[in-house]
Design a protein around this motif. Structure first.
Motif, PDB file in Angstrom:
ATOM      1  N   ARG A 273      26.822 -15.642 -19.616  1.00 33.00           N
ATOM      2  CA  ARG A 273      27.408 -14.309 -19.627  1.00 33.00           C
ATOM      3  C   ARG A 273      28.643 -14.293 -18.731  1.00 33.00           C
ATOM      4  NH1 ARG A 273      22.399 -11.410 -16.432  1.00 33.00           N
ATOM      5  NH2 ARG A 273      22.523 -12.626 -14.506  1.00 33.00           N
ATOM      6  N   THR A 274      29.539 -13.310 -18.978  1.00 29.67           N
ATOM      7  CA  THR A 274      30.751 -13.144 -18.181  1.00 29.67           C
ATOM      8  C   THR A 274      30.478 -12.193 -17.028  1.00 29.67           C
ATOM      9  OG1 THR A 274      32.117 -13.494 -20.143  1.00 29.67           O
ATOM     10  CG2 THR A 274      33.174 -12.478 -18.242  1.00 29.67           C
ATOM     11  N   VAL A 275      30.824 -12.603 -15.832  1.00 35.06           N
ATOM     12  CA  VAL A 275      30.616 -11.806 -14.631  1.00 35.06           C
ATOM     13  C   VAL A 275      31.975 -11.351 -14.112  1.00 35.06           C
ATOM     14  CG1 VAL A 275      29.708 -11.770 -12.276  1.00 35.06           C
ATOM     15  CG2 VAL A 275      28.518 -13.059 -14.059  1.00 35.06           C
ATOM     16  N   TYR A 276      32.118 -10.025 -13.921  1.00 36.63           N
ATOM     17  CA  TYR A 276      33.352  -9.467 -13.391  1.00 36.63           C
ATOM     18  C   TYR A 276      33.175  -9.140 -11.916  1.00 36.63           C
ATOM     19  CZ  TYR A 276      34.590  -9.074 -18.295  1.00 36.63           C
ATOM     20  OH  TYR A 276      34.855  -9.346 -19.607  1.00 36.63           O
ATOM     21  N   PRO A 277      34.254  -9.234 -11.116  1.00 41.15           N
ATOM     22  CA  PRO A 277      34.131  -9.030  -9.661  1.00 41.15           C
ATOM     23  C   PRO A 277      33.540  -7.682  -9.278  1.00 41.15           C
ATOM     24  CG  PRO A 277      36.265  -9.960 -10.221  1.00 41.15           C
ATOM     25  CD  PRO A 277      35.613  -9.613 -11.512  1.00 41.15           C
ATOM     26  N   SER A 278      33.971  -6.621  -9.973  1.00 41.92           N
ATOM     27  CA  SER A 278      33.485  -5.279  -9.624  1.00 41.92           C
ATOM     28  C   SER A 278      32.757  -4.642 -10.783  1.00 41.92           C
ATOM     29  CB  SER A 278      34.657  -4.393  -9.195  1.00 41.92           C
ATOM     30  OG  SER A 278      35.293  -4.922  -8.071  1.00 41.92           O
ATOM     31  N   GLY A 279      32.065  -5.448 -11.560  1.00 35.81           N
ATOM     32  CA  GLY A 279      31.311  -4.919 -12.686  1.00 35.81           C
ATOM     33  C   GLY A 279      32.089  -5.052 -13.973  1.00 35.81           C
ATOM     34  N   PRO A 280      31.458  -4.786 -15.090  1.00 35.96           N
ATOM     35  CA  PRO A 280      32.081  -5.009 -16.395  1.00 35.96           C
ATOM     36  C   PRO A 280      33.289  -4.126 -16.659  1.00 35.96           C
ATOM     37  CG  PRO A 280      29.996  -3.859 -16.638  1.00 35.96           C
ATOM     38  CD  PRO A 280      30.083  -4.286 -15.207  1.00 35.96           C
ATOM     39  N   PHE A 281      33.407  -2.950 -15.994  1.00 42.40           N
ATOM     40  CA  PHE A 281      34.509  -2.044 -16.282  1.00 42.40           C
ATOM     41  C   PHE A 281      35.815  -2.491 -15.644  1.00 42.40           C
ATOM     42  CE2 PHE A 281      30.700   0.609 -16.630  1.00 42.40           C
ATOM     43  CZ  PHE A 281      30.846   1.014 -17.935  1.00 42.40           C
ATOM     44  N   SER A 282      35.752  -3.466 -14.753  1.00 39.29           N
ATOM     45  CA  SER A 282      36.964  -3.919 -14.083  1.00 39.29           C
ATOM     46  C   SER A 282      37.786  -4.872 -14.931  1.00 39.29           C
ATOM     47  CB  SER A 282      36.604  -4.623 -12.772  1.00 39.29           C
ATOM     48  OG  SER A 282      35.899  -5.816 -13.045  1.00 39.29           O
ATOM     49  N   LYS A 283      37.302  -5.238 -16.116  1.00 41.04           N
ATOM     50  CA  LYS A 283      38.036  -6.205 -16.920  1.00 41.04           C
ATOM     51  C   LYS A 283      39.353  -5.648 -17.448  1.00 41.04           C
ATOM     52  CE  LYS A 283      35.401  -5.062 -21.087  1.00 41.04           C
ATOM     53  NZ  LYS A 283      34.531  -5.622 -22.124  1.00 41.04           N
ATOM     54  N   CYS A 284      39.500  -4.315 -17.456  1.00 37.22           N
ATOM     55  CA  CYS A 284      40.742  -3.735 -17.934  1.00 37.22           C
ATOM     56  C   CYS A 284      41.832  -3.753 -16.863  1.00 37.22           C
ATOM     57  CB  CYS A 284      40.509  -2.301 -18.431  1.00 37.22           C
ATOM     58  SG  CYS A 284      39.843  -1.230 -17.156  1.00 37.22           S
ATOM     59  N   CYS A 285      41.466  -4.075 -15.656  1.00 31.27           N
ATOM     60  CA  CYS A 285      42.452  -4.109 -14.582  1.00 31.27           C
ATOM     61  C   CYS A 285      42.249  -5.348 -13.730  1.00 31.27           C
ATOM     62  CB  CYS A 285      42.383  -2.838 -13.738  1.00 31.27           C
ATOM     63  SG  CYS A 285      40.722  -2.470 -13.128  1.00 31.27           S
ATOM     64  N   GLU A 286      42.114  -6.482 -14.401  1.00 29.90           N
ATOM     65  CA  GLU A 286      41.824  -7.721 -13.695  1.00 29.90           C
ATOM     66  C   GLU A 286      42.938  -8.111 -12.735  1.00 29.90           C
ATOM     67  OE1 GLU A 286      41.111 -10.662 -16.591  1.00 29.90           O
ATOM     68  OE2 GLU A 286      39.442  -9.590 -17.541  1.00 29.90           O
ATOM     69  N   SER A 287      44.196  -7.764 -13.084  1.00 24.25           N
ATOM     70  CA  SER A 287      45.324  -8.219 -12.282  1.00 24.25           C
ATOM     71  C   SER A 287      45.312  -7.654 -10.875  1.00 24.25           C
ATOM     72  CB  SER A 287      46.635  -7.842 -12.981  1.00 24.25           C
ATOM     73  OG  SER A 287      46.703  -6.437 -13.153  1.00 24.25           O
ATOM     74  N   SER A 288      44.562  -6.572 -10.630  1.00 19.15           N
ATOM     75  CA  SER A 288      44.520  -5.971  -9.302  1.00 19.15           C
ATOM     76  C   SER A 288      43.539  -6.679  -8.388  1.00 19.15           C
ATOM     77  CB  SER A 288      44.144  -4.488  -9.413  1.00 19.15           C
ATOM     78  OG  SER A 288      42.865  -4.372  -9.998  1.00 19.15           O
ATOM     79  N   TYR A 289      42.864  -7.704  -8.890  1.00 20.81           N
ATOM     80  CA  TYR A 289      41.890  -8.414  -8.069  1.00 20.81           C
ATOM     81  C   TYR A 289      42.271  -9.884  -7.989  1.00 20.81           C
ATOM     82  CZ  TYR A 289      38.993  -4.287  -8.644  1.00 20.81           C
ATOM     83  OH  TYR A 289      38.531  -3.005  -8.634  1.00 20.81           O
ATOM     84  N   GLU A 290      42.103 -10.438  -6.848  1.00 16.10           N
ATOM     85  CA  GLU A 290      42.367 -11.864  -6.702  1.00 16.10           C
ATOM     86  C   GLU A 290      41.302 -12.690  -7.406  1.00 16.10           C
ATOM     87  OE1 GLU A 290      42.831 -12.925  -2.671  1.00 16.10           O
ATOM     88  OE2 GLU A 290      44.566 -11.640  -2.308  1.00 16.10           O
ATOM     89  N   GLU A 291      40.061 -12.199  -7.336  1.00 23.16           N
ATOM     90  CA  GLU A 291      38.965 -12.923  -7.972  1.00 23.16           C
ATOM     91  C   GLU A 291      38.936 -12.611  -9.464  1.00 23.16           C
ATOM     92  OE1 GLU A 291      34.122 -13.463  -7.624  1.00 23.16           O
ATOM     93  OE2 GLU A 291      35.182 -12.062  -6.305  1.00 23.16           O
ATOM     94  N   LYS A 292      38.873 -13.636 -10.281  1.00 21.57           N
ATOM     95  CA  LYS A 292      38.891 -13.482 -11.728  1.00 21.57           C
ATOM     96  C   LYS A 292      37.469 -13.521 -12.288  1.00 21.57           C
ATOM     97  CE  LYS A 292      43.359 -13.405 -12.019  1.00 21.57           C
ATOM     98  NZ  LYS A 292      44.062 -12.159 -12.442  1.00 21.57           N
ATOM     99  N   PRO A 293      37.263 -12.937 -13.492  1.00 18.94           N
ATOM    100  CA  PRO A 293      35.940 -13.041 -14.128  1.00 18.94           C
ATOM    101  C   PRO A 293      35.564 -14.504 -14.347  1.00 18.94           C
ATOM    102  CG  PRO A 293      37.368 -11.515 -15.313  1.00 18.94           C
ATOM    103  CD  PRO A 293      38.224 -12.198 -14.306  1.00 18.94           C
ATOM    104  N   HIS A 294      34.283 -14.767 -14.321  1.00 24.31           N
ATOM    105  CA  HIS A 294      33.827 -16.137 -14.528  1.00 24.31           C
ATOM    106  C   HIS A 294      32.525 -16.129 -15.324  1.00 24.31           C
ATOM    107  CE1 HIS A 294      31.646 -14.776 -10.942  1.00 24.31           C
ATOM    108  NE2 HIS A 294      30.688 -15.635 -11.307  1.00 24.31           N
ATOM    109  N   GLU A 295      32.241 -17.268 -15.924  1.00 25.10           N
ATOM    110  CA  GLU A 295      31.027 -17.430 -16.708  1.00 25.10           C
ATOM    111  C   GLU A 295      29.890 -17.924 -15.822  1.00 25.10           C
ATOM    112  OE1 GLU A 295      30.870 -16.754 -20.048  1.00 25.10           O
ATOM    113  OE2 GLU A 295      32.943 -16.064 -19.899  1.00 25.10           O
ATOM    114  N   GLU A 296      28.698 -17.390 -16.054  1.00 26.83           N
ATOM    115  CA  GLU A 296      27.530 -17.881 -15.321  1.00 26.83           C
ATOM    116  C   GLU A 296      26.352 -18.025 -16.277  1.00 26.83           C
ATOM    117  OE1 GLU A 296      26.234 -15.253 -12.250  1.00 26.83           O
ATOM    118  OE2 GLU A 296      25.162 -13.940 -13.640  1.00 26.83           O
ATOM    119  N   LYS A 297      25.476 -18.933 -15.940  1.00 26.42           N
ATOM    120  CA  LYS A 297      24.282 -19.151 -16.742  1.00 26.42           C
ATOM    121  C   LYS A 297      23.120 -18.354 -16.175  1.00 26.42           C
ATOM    122  CE  LYS A 297      25.550 -23.762 -18.405  1.00 26.42           C
ATOM    123  NZ  LYS A 297      25.160 -25.185 -18.512  1.00 26.42           N
ATOM    124  N   TYR A 298      22.246 -17.897 -17.056  1.00 28.42           N
ATOM    125  CA  TYR A 298      21.083 -17.120 -16.643  1.00 28.42           C
ATOM    126  C   TYR A 298      19.975 -17.301 -17.670  1.00 28.42           C
ATOM    127  CZ  TYR A 298      22.077 -13.638 -20.247  1.00 28.42           C
ATOM    128  OH  TYR A 298      22.268 -13.003 -21.448  1.00 28.42           O
TER     129      TYR A 298
END
Length: 688
Positions: A273-298
């Motif tokens: 699954r894709t993990v966003y730094p501040s939850g799934p709603f932050s994907k529309c404003c990724e550029s404002s965060y230094e940390e990028k979404p990443h994939e994780e296994k679960y």
């Protein structure tokens, strides 16, 4: 008439019911024909001395019987005298079982024979009943008799299984649970599938006026509750498909209910699954965060509810404009309306901590269907059907149960999105245990004379819900639910609609497996162009096979399915590939191969992800005994209904020279490369 064969160790005269019938020569078989019934068979030697005496029971199902007239047989009087001399015999309800010349019967307390020795095995009487066994021509069956020897229940049963307290018997598709304490009937169930192949048996039973489905074990005890509208066998995965409220769910062997079969298969497996730094709603404003979404296994856990919870509720059912949860409160079913404020306290009630009461709609005795925007339910003696989008228009029917037939087909919206469009077609109805088919206005299409009518998921030109299965007297046939037309003249023991992968680009035609007299065959479905109500069955493989397995695979430009055919230890293949050109919902041309079951193993060799590349690139690896060979095939082109089909005919010259599949693949890959170059050259010259 039944053929009876007699064999004696010495010359003797044969008497039937004390009347002379014929002479039997020593060690020569004498054949005679007798009607169904019971006979006293006696053999006397030349001096008139009785050398054999036994009771012969002839059943309707028997074709021939072999009876040995042995001079070593003990006379019945000698057997009874031996019993009288014993001091430790114990009678049960004034009956004692005894064994005479390998057969069991019963005597009373005066040592008079009250039930003739005709059974292969027998149990002591418990109260006024006893269990006995009898060997027929092909198997041993059991039944329950009373103290006079009369059969208590409906004929002779197949024995299924037992535990310490109960046993399960089968007769004419009906499974009966018997109590060992007194041989009384505890419950009766209807078998829903051909044969018993699992410890958990899918069955149905009458619950009031409703026929409900669940699972029992081989001792006849209920394991998974009878709360479903249909149940299937358990697969090797440990899950089974069930239908409830018109929706396909899944259950495990503990009775837990899963939201669907696909989710159940993935339960407990590793996923990403894709993990966003501040939850799934932050994907529309990724550029404002230094940390990028990443994939994780679960570890994926499928939504499920327990066996106990499933008896009083189901999963939430949602649509574009509504969301409800079927619930049971005080023996009444209803739809619990979704309320986003349900868990929030009202300001005036916060002090008393009183939550908002959920609203329950359509309170009724039973919900039959709640999907695709339609609700079907029963209140008292009336069944009602309505659309969520038009709740004021309610159809009322005087039946015990109703199941709407909804056609699902692809539709393109104004925004050019492909969506599933629903169309209310007809209604399956049930009354007094029989099923029929009516239209929405109540006009009869099929009368109420069938044991069951099922809606299948067969895909015909991208439309679901058009094909059904009707059952009558333990036999089934395929039916067109549009007009009630029966599609096959012959009756089958079982029809299995093969599931296939769902694909958004094109529809994949369904295949049907049919079983008759222990053999399997395979059929497809055809619908002539311009006639949506006309359906036909098309034979793919005759009903001669011991086993058939169907596998589907989706390609970049189409799909193909492999049908593995088995007769004994021999294997063959029917291979079909459909190429789907852009903008067409169904195959524009097809490729197919038929290989007779002559080999121990047969494998399709794949080297491309495009159907079009197979036109000149088709191989099979086949094994005979411990050697492998390459089965080369070449195309034979035909033309049928504006569609090109290429039939690949096997080249008979096969060299079985490879010790393993790996060694064969080396040469096959080289041949693939050579033919692929030739194919590309031919395409180049055709385009010039």
């Amino acid at each position: 008439m039944v053929i009876v064969k007699f064999l004696s160790e010495s010359d003797c005269d044969l008497y039937i019911d004390t009347e002379f019938f014929c002479a039997v020569s020593a060690n020569l078989i004498r054949k005679i024909e007798l009607e169904v019934g019971s006979y006293l068979i006696e053999a006397l030697d030349a001096e008139g001395k009785k050398i054999s005496s036994q009771v012969l029971n002839i059943e309707q199902s028997q074709r021939q019987i072999f009876l040995q007239l042995s001079s070593g047989a003990t006379s019945l009087n000698a057997t009874l005298q031996e019993l009288k001399n014993k001091s430790d015999v114990e009678f049960y309800n004034h009956r004692l079982k005894f064994k005479h010349n390998g057969k069991y019967g019963y005597i009373d307390s005066r040592f008079d024979v009250v039930i003739q020795p005709e059974y292969s095995d027998a149990e002591d009487f418990i109260k006024d009943k006893a269990l006995v066994k009898k060997r027929f021509s092909d198997c041993e069956k059991v039944t329950i008799i009373d103290i006079t020897g009369a059969i208590c229940y409906s004929g002779w049963f197949d024995f299924v299984g037992e535990d310490e307290t109960t046993m399960l018997l089968l007769h004419n598709g009906i499974l009966t649970t018997i109590a060992k304490s007194d041989y009384s009937i505890l419950a009766k169930y209807k078998s829903t599938h051909y044969g018993i192949v699992d410890e958990l048996i899918p069955v149905s039973k009458n619950c009031g006026i409703d026929e409900m489905f669940g699972y029992i074990n081989k001792a006849g005890k209920e394991i998974i509750p009878f709360i479903y509208d249909y149940v299937s066998r358990f697969s090797d995965s440990g899950y089974a498909k069930v239908i409830r409220f018109g929706l396909e769910r899944a259950v495990d062997r503990n009775g837990s209910l899963y939201i669907n079969y696909e989710a159940a298969l993935k339960n407990g497996t590793e996923a990403t699954r894709t993990v966003y730094p501040s939850g799934p709603f932050s994907k529309c404003c990724e550029s404002s965060y230094e940390e990028k979404p990443h994939e994780e296994k679960y570890i994926y856990h499928a939504p499920k509810i327990s066996k106990e919870e499933a008896c009083v509720m189901d999963f939430e059912i949602t649509n574009d404009t509504w969301a409800y949860t079927p619930v049971k409160i005080d023996n009444m079913w209803g739809l619990k309306e979704y309320n986003p404020w349900e868990d929030i306290l009202l300001p005036e009630s916060a002090e008393n901590e009183e939550a908002i009461e959920p609203s329950i709609l359509y309170k009724c005795d039973r919900i039959f269907y709640c999907i695709n925007g339609y609700i079907a339910y029963r209140i008292g003696t009336e069944c009602k059907l309505l659309s969520i989008n038009d709740p004021d228009k309610i159809y009322t029917y005087k039946y015990d149960a109703i199941f709407p037939v909804i056609l699902l087909h692809n539709a393109v919206s104004e925004e050019e999105y492909v969506t599933m469009e629903e169309e209310l077609l007809n209604i399956i109805v049930k009354k007094n245990g029989k099923y029929g088919l009516i239209d929405v206005e109540g006009k009869i299409i099929l009368p109420l004379e069938y044991d069951n009518i099922e809606i299948t998921k067969a895909d015909v030109h991208g439309v679901l819900g058009r094909v059904g299965i009707i059952w009558k007297n333990s036999k089934c046939m395929l039916i067109n639910l549009v007009n009630g037309e029966i599609l096959n003249e012959s009756q089958f023991d079982e029809i299995i609609v093969n599931s296939h992968p769902l694909n958004e680009l094109y529809s994949i035609e369904s295949t049907l497996l049919v079983r008759k007299d222990g053999k399997l065959g395979c059929f497809g479905l055809l619908m002539p162009r311009g006639c949506c109500s006309d359906l036909r069955m098309s034979e793919i493989a005759s009903i001669i096979y011991d086993d058939i397995e169907v596998k589907y695979e989706v390609f970049a430009d189409g799909y193909h399915y492999t049908i593995t055919l088995r007769i004994g230890e021999k294997v063959g293949i029917h291979e079909s590939m459909q190429c789907v050109l852009s903008g067409l919902p169904v195959g524009s041309y097809g490729l197919f191969t038929e290989i007779a079951p002559e080999y121990n193993e047969c494998i399709f060799l794949k080297n491309s992800n495009h159907v079009k590349d197979y036109k000149d690139l088709v191989f099979f690896a086949v094994r005979k005994d411990d050697k492998w060979g390459i089965l080369d095939v070449h195309p034979f082109s035909t033309h049928f209904i504006d569609m090109d089909f290429y039939k690949y005919e096997p080249n008979k010259k096969i060299e079985f020279k490879y010790d393993s599949l790996d060694s064969l693949m080396g040469e096959a890959n080289e041949e693939f490369k050579k033919r692929h170059m030739m194919y590309r050259k031919s395409c180049y010259y055709r385009n010039l």
